[in-house]
Design a protein around this motif. Structure first.
Motif, PDB file in Angstrom:
ATOM      1  N   SER A  19      47.817  41.558   3.663  1.00 10.18           N
ATOM      2  CA  SER A  19      49.073  42.099   3.123  1.00 10.18           C
ATOM      3  C   SER A  19      50.251  41.401   3.791  1.00 10.18           C
ATOM      4  O   SER A  19      50.280  41.283   5.013  1.00 10.18           O
ATOM      5  N   PRO A  20      51.228  40.975   2.975  1.00  8.53           N
ATOM      6  CA  PRO A  20      52.470  40.534   3.619  1.00  8.53           C
ATOM      7  C   PRO A  20      53.095  41.786   4.223  1.00  8.53           C
ATOM      8  O   PRO A  20      53.176  42.810   3.546  1.00  8.53           O
ATOM      9  N   ASN A  81      55.913  36.118  -0.210  1.00  8.63           N
ATOM     10  CA  ASN A  81      56.190  37.448  -0.794  1.00  8.63           C
ATOM     11  C   ASN A  81      57.680  37.823  -0.753  1.00  8.63           C
ATOM     12  O   ASN A  81      58.333  37.698   0.276  1.00  8.63           O
ATOM     13  N   GLY A 207      49.649  51.575   3.329  1.00  3.23           N
ATOM     14  CA  GLY A 207      50.717  51.617   4.312  1.00  3.23           C
ATOM     15  C   GLY A 207      51.905  50.814   3.812  1.00  3.23           C
ATOM     16  O   GLY A 207      51.787  49.974   2.921  1.00  3.23           O
ATOM     17  N   GLY A 252      44.257  51.494   1.750  1.00  5.39           N
ATOM     18  CA  GLY A 252      43.192  52.293   2.365  1.00  5.39           C
ATOM     19  C   GLY A 252      41.877  51.569   2.547  1.00  5.39           C
ATOM     20  O   GLY A 252      40.876  52.183   2.906  1.00  5.39           O
ATOM     21  N   GLN A 271      43.429  43.368  -0.946  1.00  5.58           N
ATOM     22  CA  GLN A 271      44.549  43.057  -0.027  1.00  5.58           C
ATOM     23  C   GLN A 271      44.617  44.145   1.053  1.00  5.58           C
ATOM     24  O   GLN A 271      44.725  45.330   0.740  1.00  5.58           O
ATOM     25  N   GLY A 273      46.187  45.577   4.859  1.00  2.78           N
ATOM     26  CA  GLY A 273      47.273  45.496   5.827  1.00  2.78           C
ATOM     27  C   GLY A 273      47.020  46.296   7.089  1.00  2.78           C
ATOM     28  O   GLY A 273      46.931  45.769   8.195  1.00  2.78           O
ATOM     29  N   THR A 274      46.830  47.614   6.905  1.00  2.00           N
ATOM     30  CA  THR A 274      46.732  48.531   8.047  1.00  2.00           C
ATOM     31  C   THR A 274      45.662  48.109   9.061  1.00  2.00           C
ATOM     32  O   THR A 274      45.861  48.249  10.270  1.00  2.00           O
TER      33      THR A 274
HETATM   34  C1  LIG Z   1      53.423  47.506   8.031  1.00  2.00           C
HETATM   35  C2  LIG Z   1      53.369  47.204   6.572  1.00  2.00           C
HETATM   36  C3  LIG Z   1      54.368  46.437   5.995  1.00  2.00           C
HETATM   37  C4  LIG Z   1      54.296  46.098   4.638  1.00  2.00           C
HETATM   38  N1  LIG Z   1      55.227  45.249   4.105  1.00  2.00           N
HETATM   39  C5  LIG Z   1      55.035  44.751   2.855  1.00  2.00           C
HETATM   40  C6  LIG Z   1      55.817  43.664   2.381  1.00  2.00           C
HETATM   41  O1  LIG Z   1      56.687  43.131   3.090  1.00  2.00           O
HETATM   42  N2  LIG Z   1      55.570  43.209   1.132  1.00  2.00           N
HETATM   43  C7  LIG Z   1      54.584  43.741   0.321  1.00  2.00           C
HETATM   44  O2  LIG Z   1      54.406  43.276  -0.803  1.00  2.00           O
HETATM   45  N3  LIG Z   1      53.821  44.767   0.760  1.00  2.00           N
HETATM   46  C8  LIG Z   1      54.006  45.262   2.002  1.00  2.00           C
HETATM   47  N4  LIG Z   1      53.190  46.266   2.469  1.00  2.00           N
HETATM   48  C9  LIG Z   1      52.186  46.890   1.564  1.00  2.00           C
HETATM   49  C10 LIG Z   1      50.929  46.024   1.467  1.00  2.00           C
HETATM   50  O3  LIG Z   1      51.151  44.946   0.609  1.00  2.00           O
HETATM   51  C11 LIG Z   1      49.681  46.758   0.967  1.00  2.00           C
HETATM   52  O4  LIG Z   1      49.953  47.424  -0.237  1.00  2.00           O
HETATM   53  C12 LIG Z   1      49.109  47.729   1.975  1.00  2.00           C
HETATM   54  O5  LIG Z   1      49.051  47.140   3.247  1.00  2.00           O
HETATM   55  C13 LIG Z   1      47.709  48.113   1.569  1.00  2.00           C
HETATM   56  O6  LIG Z   1      47.289  49.283   2.196  1.00  2.00           O
HETATM   57  P1  LIG Z   1      46.657  49.319   3.666  1.00  2.00           P
HETATM   58  O7  LIG Z   1      47.807  49.119   4.566  1.00  2.00           O
HETATM   59  O8  LIG Z   1      46.047  50.672   3.721  1.00  2.00           O
HETATM   60  O9  LIG Z   1      45.647  48.213   3.779  1.00  2.00           O
HETATM   61  C14 LIG Z   1      53.240  46.605   3.834  1.00  2.00           C
HETATM   62  C15 LIG Z   1      52.244  47.395   4.436  1.00  2.00           C
HETATM   63  C16 LIG Z   1      52.292  47.681   5.782  1.00  2.00           C
HETATM   64  C17 LIG Z   1      51.172  48.488   6.401  1.00  2.00           C
END
Ligand SMILES: Cc1cc2nc3c(=O)[nH]c(=O)nc-3n(C[C@H](O)[C@H](O)[C@H](O)COP(=O)(O)O)c2cc1C
Length: 386
Positions: A19-20, A81, A207, A252, A271, A273-274
């Protein structure tokens, strides 16, 4: 004719996209993931591309990414992104006053700390200029497009909305794939009108900021990642669609079993992130290595930035939420609220206990503290079936 698999098209080994994460992911994280065979992403939402020096900033970021790749020829293996929200106007006097009262009450009640003057001094600016605004600035925008074409990233992705069709077509003409976040079937259907290459299906577990752009925060169904994915697949199955986009569930997903389930059900990649938040390559690693996951909940709130985001429900966020719901007064819009919060935070931290905004997904309790991005990738790919 069936279309080429996404990993082939991207020139990567594993269908895992990082994830960006604006302000949180680093070039060290993105390059580690690309080096491991996934796709690293670079968030660019904090750069104002109306400014003359923005391309130099972007160029520095790309140079840094390149220098950290095992194979520097692969600099185009990346997802760049942008945030593409509707343009927001600055707050009126009442909104400014409400914000200042809310933050003043919250911080005073929490820490008994006098911040009234600091808060009063804040003059709201737009902290997150939208890609839609760059598009209006024709000359400077063409410089950005030309630069992007010269990098030729595999993917350019957008969160919070859709750029102009002509922008999408220009980038696609130069072999750049366009991915956009959707949070509901209505948004997926809207995106189909634009002939984009891929959709990030962001469930409510995710997240960070929620990318909803059609429904308002209070009309949002908050579909889970699985429900959104299955609903989208069902729609695709029952309609004739000219160009089926790649589908990338996001939200998730914390382990290989879940990734395998999505891939087995026809997802093109996932994708995540967390899962990377506690790694040394995350700017919030100190928090996520020291907090107690089982004593921490997340909450979806728009009280910090003006747009919904899932974050840890710290004492500060709880107090802010309680104080807000007592009056429910109108606050400044996205970008302006966020600017005010960030300004305040840099001025008063570390004097205050903690007024952090820790973006984080619902399944954060599965974070593996103390591991590096490389180690997490190794675990994820070990039993991956794709
Ligand atoms: C700390 C953080 C910052 C994020 N910032 C962006 C962002 O700059 N651009 C974006 O497209 N999504 C952003 N996201 C959302 C992620 O693209 C993605 O939907 C998310 O991480 C997926 O869920 P997960 O965190 O449970 O893996 C962010 C997520 C997190 C956790």
């Amino acid at each position: 004719m069936s279309k080429q698999s996404l990993i082939k098209k991207l020139g990567i080994k594993y269908p895992i996209i990082q994830s960006p994460m604006a302000g949180v992911s680093t070039i060290e994280m993105s390059s580690s993931i690309t080096n491991k065979g996934g796709l690293g992403s670079i968030p660019l939402s904090t750069i104002n591309f109306i400014r003359q020096d923005s391309i130099r900033k972007l160029n520095d970021i790309i140079d840094k990414y390149k220098s950290q790749l095992n194979d520097t020829q692969r600099v185009n293996i990346v997802n760049l992104n942008f945030f593409c929200h509707d343009i927001v106007s600055g707050p009126n006097t009442k909104q400014t006053e409400n914000w200042k009262n809310l933050y003043n009450t919250t911080i005073n009640s929490q820490d008994n700390f006098e911040v009234k003057e600091l808060i009063n001094d804040i003059e709201f600016q737009n902290g997150n200029v939208s890609f839609k605004e760059f598009e209006q600035n024709k000359d400077q925008f063409q410089i950005l497009l030309d630069y992007l074409v010269s990098i030729n990233p595999k993917i350019i992705s957008f969160h919070f909305g859709i750029p102009l069709k002509q922008t999408i077509e220009f980038l696609q003409k130069h072999e750049i794939m366009i991915f956009i976040t959707a949070t509901s079937l209505a948004e997926v259907i809207k995106l189909l009108e634009y002939g984009i290459d891929g959709i990030i299906l962001q469930g409510s577990e995710a997240g960070g900021h929620r990318g909803n752009f059609l429904s308002s925060d209070y009309q949002d169904e908050y579909l889970t990642t699985k429900a959104l994915f299955l609903k989208t697949k069902e729609y695709f199955k029952t309609r004739s669609i000219e160009k089926i986009p790649y589908l990338v569930p996001s939200g998730g997903i914390m382990n290989t079993d879940t990734i395998n389930w999505y891939l087995n059900q026809g997802a093109d990649a996932v994708q995540l992130g967390t899962i990377f938040l506690s790694t040394p390559e995350s700017t919030t690693s100190t928090f996520f290595n020291n907090y107690n996951p089982l004593e921490s909940d997340t909450i979806m709130t728009n009280l910090i930035s003006g747009k919904n985001a899932r974050c840890i429900n710290t004492k500060f966020i709880t107090t802010l939420t309680n104080n807000y719901y007592e009056k429910q007064e109108n606050l400044p819009g996205y970008g302006y609220s966020y600017y005010g919060y960030k300004k305040l935070k840099t001025q008063i931290d570390p004097a205050l206990e903690d007024i952090g905004f820790y973006l984080c997904g619902l399944n954060h309790f599965q974070i593996k503290q103390g591991k590096t991005t490389n180690e997490i990738m190794d675990e994820l790919i070990k039993d991956l079936k794709y």
